[in-house]
Design a protein around this motif. Sequence first.
Motif, PDB file in Angstrom:
ATOM      1  N   LEU A 123      39.894  37.425  29.265  1.00  2.00           N
ATOM      2  CA  LEU A 123      40.512  36.697  30.370  1.00  2.00           C
ATOM      3  C   LEU A 123      39.560  35.736  31.060  1.00  2.00           C
ATOM      4  CD1 LEU A 123      42.600  39.532  32.087  1.00  2.00           C
ATOM      5  CD2 LEU A 123      43.521  37.406  31.152  1.00  2.00           C
ATOM      6  N   PHE A 124      38.345  36.202  31.332  1.00  5.33           N
ATOM      7  CA  PHE A 124      37.418  35.457  32.182  1.00  5.33           C
ATOM      8  C   PHE A 124      36.311  34.747  31.388  1.00  5.33           C
ATOM      9  CE2 PHE A 124      39.291  38.730  34.830  1.00  5.33           C
ATOM     10  CZ  PHE A 124      39.540  38.084  36.020  1.00  5.33           C
ATOM     11  N   GLY A 125      36.082  35.176  30.176  1.00  3.51           N
ATOM     12  CA  GLY A 125      34.992  34.616  29.390  1.00  3.51           C
ATOM     13  C   GLY A 125      33.858  35.615  29.233  1.00  3.51           C
ATOM     14  N   ASP A 126      32.863  35.238  28.452  1.00  5.78           N
ATOM     15  CA  ASP A 126      31.750  36.132  28.132  1.00  5.78           C
ATOM     16  C   ASP A 126      30.645  35.979  29.172  1.00  5.78           C
ATOM     17  OD1 ASP A 126      29.706  37.639  27.033  1.00  5.78           O
ATOM     18  OD2 ASP A 126      30.101  36.955  24.983  1.00  5.78           O
ATOM     19  N   GLU A 127      30.447  37.018  29.973  1.00  8.17           N
ATOM     20  CA  GLU A 127      29.436  36.960  31.042  1.00  8.17           C
ATOM     21  C   GLU A 127      28.016  36.961  30.493  1.00  8.17           C
ATOM     22  OE1 GLU A 127      29.230  41.171  29.929  1.00  8.17           O
ATOM     23  OE2 GLU A 127      30.848  39.678  30.035  1.00  8.17           O
ATOM     24  N   ARG A 128      27.850  37.255  29.202  1.00 13.08           N
ATOM     25  CA  ARG A 128      26.510  37.296  28.624  1.00 13.08           C
ATOM     26  C   ARG A 128      25.949  35.903  28.362  1.00 13.08           C
ATOM     27  NH1 ARG A 128      28.436  41.314  23.945  1.00 13.08           N
ATOM     28  NH2 ARG A 128      30.082  39.701  24.023  1.00 13.08           N
ATOM     29  N   ILE A 129      26.795  34.884  28.436  1.00  8.70           N
ATOM     30  CA  ILE A 129      26.314  33.509  28.285  1.00  8.70           C
ATOM     31  C   ILE A 129      25.349  33.203  29.427  1.00  8.70           C
ATOM     32  CG2 ILE A 129      27.014  31.081  28.335  1.00  8.70           C
ATOM     33  CD1 ILE A 129      29.661  31.963  27.066  1.00  8.70           C
ATOM     34  N   GLY A 130      24.227  32.569  29.130  1.00 11.20           N
ATOM     35  CA  GLY A 130      23.163  32.358  30.103  1.00 11.20           C
ATOM     36  C   GLY A 130      23.645  31.776  31.421  1.00 11.20           C
ATOM     37  N   TYR A 131      23.484  32.538  32.481  1.00 12.94           N
ATOM     38  CA  TYR A 131      24.024  32.150  33.773  1.00 12.94           C
ATOM     39  C   TYR A 131      23.299  30.932  34.348  1.00 12.94           C
ATOM     40  CZ  TYR A 131      25.539  32.518  38.645  1.00 12.94           C
ATOM     41  OH  TYR A 131      26.062  32.246  39.895  1.00 12.94           O
ATOM     42  N   SER A 132      21.989  30.952  34.371  1.00  8.42           N
ATOM     43  CA  SER A 132      21.219  29.876  35.004  1.00  8.42           C
ATOM     44  C   SER A 132      21.515  28.531  34.356  1.00  8.42           C
ATOM     45  CB  SER A 132      19.718  30.170  34.930  1.00  8.42           C
ATOM     46  OG  SER A 132      19.401  31.338  35.654  1.00  8.42           O
ATOM     47  N   GLU A 133      21.526  28.501  33.016  1.00 10.33           N
ATOM     48  CA  GLU A 133      21.764  27.253  32.319  1.00 10.33           C
ATOM     49  C   GLU A 133      23.168  26.724  32.591  1.00 10.33           C
ATOM     50  OE1 GLU A 133      20.738  30.036  31.045  1.00 10.33           O
ATOM     51  OE2 GLU A 133      18.730  29.715  30.213  1.00 10.33           O
ATOM     52  N   VAL A 134      24.149  27.629  32.563  1.00  9.73           N
ATOM     53  CA  VAL A 134      25.532  27.228  32.805  1.00  9.73           C
ATOM     54  C   VAL A 134      25.700  26.679  34.219  1.00  9.73           C
ATOM     55  CG1 VAL A 134      27.872  28.139  33.099  1.00  9.73           C
ATOM     56  CG2 VAL A 134      26.554  28.750  31.075  1.00  9.73           C
ATOM     57  N   MET A 135      25.089  27.345  35.204  1.00 16.73           N
ATOM     58  CA  MET A 135      25.243  26.896  36.580  1.00 16.73           C
ATOM     59  C   MET A 135      24.539  25.563  36.810  1.00 16.73           C
ATOM     60  SD  MET A 135      27.277  29.080  37.719  1.00 16.73           S
ATOM     61  CE  MET A 135      27.378  28.402  39.377  1.00 16.73           C
ATOM     62  N   GLN A 136      23.399  25.344  36.162  1.00 23.18           N
ATOM     63  CA  GLN A 136      22.740  24.031  36.263  1.00 23.18           C
ATOM     64  C   GLN A 136      23.658  22.938  35.731  1.00 23.18           C
ATOM     65  OE1 GLN A 136      18.967  24.314  34.263  1.00 23.18           O
ATOM     66  NE2 GLN A 136      18.094  25.733  35.761  1.00 23.18           N
ATOM     67  N   GLY A 137      24.342  23.235  34.629  1.00 24.16           N
ATOM     68  CA  GLY A 137      25.279  22.275  34.084  1.00 24.16           C
ATOM     69  C   GLY A 137      26.446  22.017  35.022  1.00 24.16           C
ATOM     70  N   PHE A 138      26.922  23.057  35.675  1.00 23.25           N
ATOM     71  CA  PHE A 138      28.023  22.883  36.619  1.00 23.25           C
ATOM     72  C   PHE A 138      27.617  21.976  37.779  1.00 23.25           C
ATOM     73  CE2 PHE A 138      29.948  24.185  40.655  1.00 23.25           C
ATOM     74  CZ  PHE A 138      31.292  23.942  40.392  1.00 23.25           C
ATOM     75  N   TYR A 139      26.431  22.227  38.350  1.00 22.08           N
ATOM     76  CA  TYR A 139      26.014  21.431  39.505  1.00 22.08           C
ATOM     77  C   TYR A 139      25.686  19.986  39.133  1.00 22.08           C
ATOM     78  CZ  TYR A 139      26.004  25.435  42.637  1.00 22.08           C
ATOM     79  OH  TYR A 139      26.397  26.501  43.414  1.00 22.08           O
ATOM     80  N   SER A 140      25.317  19.751  37.874  1.00 21.02           N
ATOM     81  CA  SER A 140      25.009  18.377  37.468  1.00 21.02           C
ATOM     82  C   SER A 140      26.234  17.623  36.961  1.00 21.02           C
ATOM     83  CB  SER A 140      23.918  18.377  36.392  1.00 21.02           C
ATOM     84  OG  SER A 140      24.380  19.023  35.217  1.00 21.02           O
TER      85      SER A 140
END
Length: 358
Positions: free
Chosen positions: A220-237
């Motif tokens: 439902l929500f996706g795989d939480e094991r995907i690197g959090y820091s990298e994903v969030m940096q991408g979101f903010y940019s």
Amino acid sequence: MKTFACQCGARLHFENSVCLSCRHQLGFLPDARTLSALTRIDDQHWRAQANDRIYRKCRNYAQHQVCNWMVPDVDQHAYCFSCRLSEIIPDLGKPENLKLWGLIESAKRRLLYSLIWLELPITTREENSQLGLAFHLMEDQGYSEFADVGLSQNPVYTGHRNGVITLNIAEADPVSREKTRAHLDECYRTLLGHFRHESGHYYWDVLLRHSSRLDEFRGLFGDERIGYSEVMQGFYSQGPVAGWQSNWISGYASAHAWEDWAETWAHYLHMVDTLETAHDYGFNLNRGMPLANPGEQFSAGFLSTLSVETLVNEWSLFTVALNDMNRSMGLPDAYPFVISDTIIRKLAFVHDTILNRG
């Protein structure tokens, strides 16, 4: 959130410390989950008229008037259950911090009220020094305009880690919070919303991290094991996923599975708490029937008799009316969100997780 009644019959609100009608002192009794008129016994002790038991005022109630919760006299703690969870508070040597701290503690107590009547487990740091729930209410050291995006010298980042919920006290300043909301292009940003969101991270650890429901969660929500820091940096940019409205309750929810869960969890708490308020006031918007009250007799399993579809239908009726009332006052929509079928399935997962947490 329900409302309460004084001994004189006047309606009381959760934050009240004095009845405006009869001038009785008031205190919230966490063990009885009610707000009660108080009768003074001596300088430290009060009798609660709701249950005839003896209590003391929380030290933050007696000294700073930023709390209205009581401590049972058999409890040796000086602070109430809510205030004991605040491990770090702002520097009260700065006069402006007292007001900000009071607003933050008020929002935190509303969160705890919901967690208590939902009978969710709350482990304190006394019980588990590594993972117990605690709050750090902190201010930036040095100049800060938008702490969340790192433009201060030593920013405090609102978030959760190993049971500790940290909140930047600038969020209690409506001007600062509105600047941050506009800068991040958010449609909604409140103190209570922050607490509900961060509590979702806490309960992901408590209810899901080691559960048998992780595969269902990931579907439902996706795989939480995907690197959090990298994903969030991408979101903010780069911003949220294009067309996020179809699958996520907010743009921020599209950033990572953990954020999707926390945003959905927060919205579930928005729904059940606000519907309880609407029911308590007797709102009637549907086929001559009162709105469902998700909080009524929860310990007897009342919430389990309501499907998420029923909750969403009631919520949709109410929020349309609520938004129209806001517009009549020249205010922005109180609930600027759209709930799609995908989001309903996620809300159903939250609903089932709370009901079947064992």
